[in-house]
Write an enzyme that holds these catalytic residues in place. Structure first.
Site, PDB file in Angstrom:
ATOM      1  N   CYS A  22      -4.356  -6.781  -1.436  1.00 17.63           N
ATOM      2  CA  CYS A  22      -5.300  -6.505  -0.352  1.00 17.63           C
ATOM      3  C   CYS A  22      -4.895  -7.373   0.834  1.00 17.63           C
ATOM      4  O   CYS A  22      -3.802  -7.939   0.849  1.00 17.63           O
ATOM      5  CB  CYS A  22      -6.750  -6.701  -0.786  1.00 17.63           C
ATOM      6  SG  CYS A  22      -7.205  -8.355  -1.284  1.00 17.63           S
ATOM      7  N   CYS A  79      -6.848  -1.355   2.299  1.00 18.81           N
ATOM      8  CA  CYS A  79      -6.177  -2.314   3.185  1.00 18.81           C
ATOM      9  C   CYS A  79      -6.728  -2.367   4.604  1.00 18.81           C
ATOM     10  O   CYS A  79      -6.240  -3.142   5.410  1.00 18.81           O
ATOM     11  CB  CYS A  79      -4.690  -1.990   3.252  1.00 18.81           C
ATOM     12  SG  CYS A  79      -3.896  -1.958   1.646  1.00 18.81           S
ATOM     13  N   CYS A 122      -1.353   0.262   4.326  1.00 17.76           N
ATOM     14  CA  CYS A 122      -1.065  -0.493   3.113  1.00 17.76           C
ATOM     15  C   CYS A 122       0.417  -0.833   3.083  1.00 17.76           C
ATOM     16  O   CYS A 122       1.244  -0.083   3.610  1.00 17.76           O
ATOM     17  CB  CYS A 122      -1.448   0.323   1.876  1.00 17.76           C
ATOM     18  SG  CYS A 122      -3.236   0.513   1.693  1.00 17.76           S
TER      19      CYS A 122
END
Length: 133
Positions: A9, A82, A86
């Site tokens: 993340c 995200c 990402c």
């Protein structure tokens, strides 16, 4: 042979840390587990540590890591949601769990996220055990 999985993340301070904790506790027999973030952050969120310790998963030694701190090649990449793009990491399987970050909210939000992640990790472990991934 264990599958290398990374949970990623933005800050590696909450959701990906919770997923790492669950995956190590529940799936250590089939998974080699990592977590990382795309940006630096000073600490794992105390709420994340608290709610995991409530269920017997010790995370006091966890600290935020960057993508450069984990293996360059993985079998499985799980992004947690995200906010922006990402990251790309070479892997044979990837999926985005799209979970909201409970940071800044009440502890109950951390508990809900913890339980959602546990169910997703259990499903991931089953799929690895059944050689679906």
């Amino acid at each position: 042979m264990k599958k290398k999985v990374a949970f990623v993340c933005v800050h590696n301070s909450c959701r990906s840390q919770i997923a790492e904790g669950w995956a190590k506790k529940l799936g250590g027999h089939v998974l080699e587990v990592y977590s990382a973030g795309t940006e630096n952050y000073p600490e794992v969120k105390p709420g994340a540590v608290q709610v995991m310790e409530e269920v017997g998963v010790a995370m006091s030694g966890h600290y935020p890591k960057l993508l450069s701190d984990i293996p360059e090649e993985l079998d499985i990449l799980i992004t947690m949601g995200c906010n922006v793009a990402c990251p790309f990491v070479p892997c044979s399987h990837s999926e985005d769990w799209g979970l909201e970050d409970p940071s800044g909210g009440p502890i109950e939000g951390f508990r809900k996220t913890r339980d959602l992640i546990k169910a997703k990790v259990e499903d991931l472990i089953k799929r690895v055990e059944n050689k679906e991934i």
